[in-house]
Design a protein around this motif. Sequence first.
Motif, PDB file in Angstrom:
ATOM      1  N   GLU A 180       0.820  -1.222   0.000  1.00 53.99           N
ATOM      2  CA  GLU A 180       0.000   0.000   0.000  1.00 53.99           C
ATOM      3  C   GLU A 180       0.855   1.273   0.000  1.00 53.99           C
ATOM      4  O   GLU A 180       0.343   2.358  -0.259  1.00 53.99           O
ATOM      5  N   SER A 181       2.145   1.130   0.281  1.00 49.21           N
ATOM      6  CA  SER A 181       3.020   2.292   0.421  1.00 49.21           C
ATOM      7  C   SER A 181       3.478   2.833  -0.924  1.00 49.21           C
ATOM      8  O   SER A 181       3.858   2.079  -1.821  1.00 49.21           O
ATOM      9  N   TYR A 182       3.476   4.154  -1.059  1.00 47.85           N
ATOM     10  CA  TYR A 182       3.982   4.794  -2.278  1.00 47.85           C
ATOM     11  C   TYR A 182       5.505   4.878  -2.274  1.00 47.85           C
ATOM     12  O   TYR A 182       6.123   5.227  -3.278  1.00 47.85           O
ATOM     13  N   ARG A 183       6.126   4.552  -1.118  1.00 47.83           N
ATOM     14  CA  ARG A 183       7.583   4.676  -1.005  1.00 47.83           C
ATOM     15  C   ARG A 183       8.327   3.423  -1.449  1.00 47.83           C
ATOM     16  O   ARG A 183       9.552   3.407  -1.496  1.00 47.83           O
ATOM     17  N   ILE A 184       7.603   2.383  -1.767  1.00 53.29           N
ATOM     18  CA  ILE A 184       8.226   1.125  -2.193  1.00 53.29           C
ATOM     19  C   ILE A 184       8.003   0.940  -3.689  1.00 53.29           C
ATOM     20  O   ILE A 184       6.894   1.136  -4.200  1.00 53.29           O
ATOM     21  N   SER A 185       9.055   0.571  -4.390  1.00 53.32           N
ATOM     22  CA  SER A 185       9.010   0.495  -5.852  1.00 53.32           C
ATOM     23  C   SER A 185       8.089  -0.637  -6.323  1.00 53.32           C
ATOM     24  O   SER A 185       7.875  -1.623  -5.605  1.00 53.32           O
ATOM     25  N   PRO A 186       7.563  -0.527  -7.528  1.00 51.87           N
ATOM     26  CA  PRO A 186       6.729  -1.600  -8.091  1.00 51.87           C
ATOM     27  C   PRO A 186       7.465  -2.940  -8.135  1.00 51.87           C
ATOM     28  O   PRO A 186       6.858  -3.999  -7.907  1.00 51.87           O
TER      29      PRO A 186
END
Length: 228
Positions: free
Chosen positions: A210-216
């Motif tokens: 759910e975090s935007y700080r972790i890359s796809p």
Amino acid sequence: MEIVNICETLFNLRDEKYASFQGKLIPTVKGEDFIGVRTPVLRKLAKQLYGTGATEEFLRQLPHKWFDENQLHAFIISLEKDFGKCIAEVNCFLPYIDNWATCDQLSPKIFRRHHAQLLTYIERWICSSHTYTIRFAIGMLMQHFLEEDFLTEYPRMVASVHSDEYYVKMMQAWYFATALAKQYDSVLPYLLDRRLDRWTHNKTIQKSIESYRISPEHKTELKTLRYL
């Protein structure tokens, strides 16, 4: 602005609809124990009170009756500029914290400049039997020791906590999800090697995805590591 009766001041600032809303979010506090003062208002009041005689008296009035008093207490401590005094106030207050919100709002700014000294206290707090003292310790490791002061022993400290308390386990998951965002290679083995209990393991992955700080790319890898 001179404030003589802090509790009376809080009631003058209340929002009853907000009190009802808070009661639904914080189930460990009785619904009738919310006054309903909004967080920005409490922060402003804390700044007005900090360093006054009224503050010193208020900080000694433990336990407080109202949730809003505990929130105000946390905000006042967070403003303390003397590290030694701040630690003393934190140690005095921690045993009385009875909910996740007050625990997480307690975040002294002075801690940023005293990491070496702070770590000694974190090591004590994390061994506590009190739910919110443990949660606070993990929160401090998350806030202050995931950047340039990071060491691999810190996630080990968090993983070594074995608790059935929901608010401890949730903070552990929050810690590891944040750690994956900042120290991915160092923290990934905790999931690869199944070093966390099943619930915390899966919750960590959920929060990471759910975090935007972790890359796809990292999210794709993490999805393969879920307990089924």
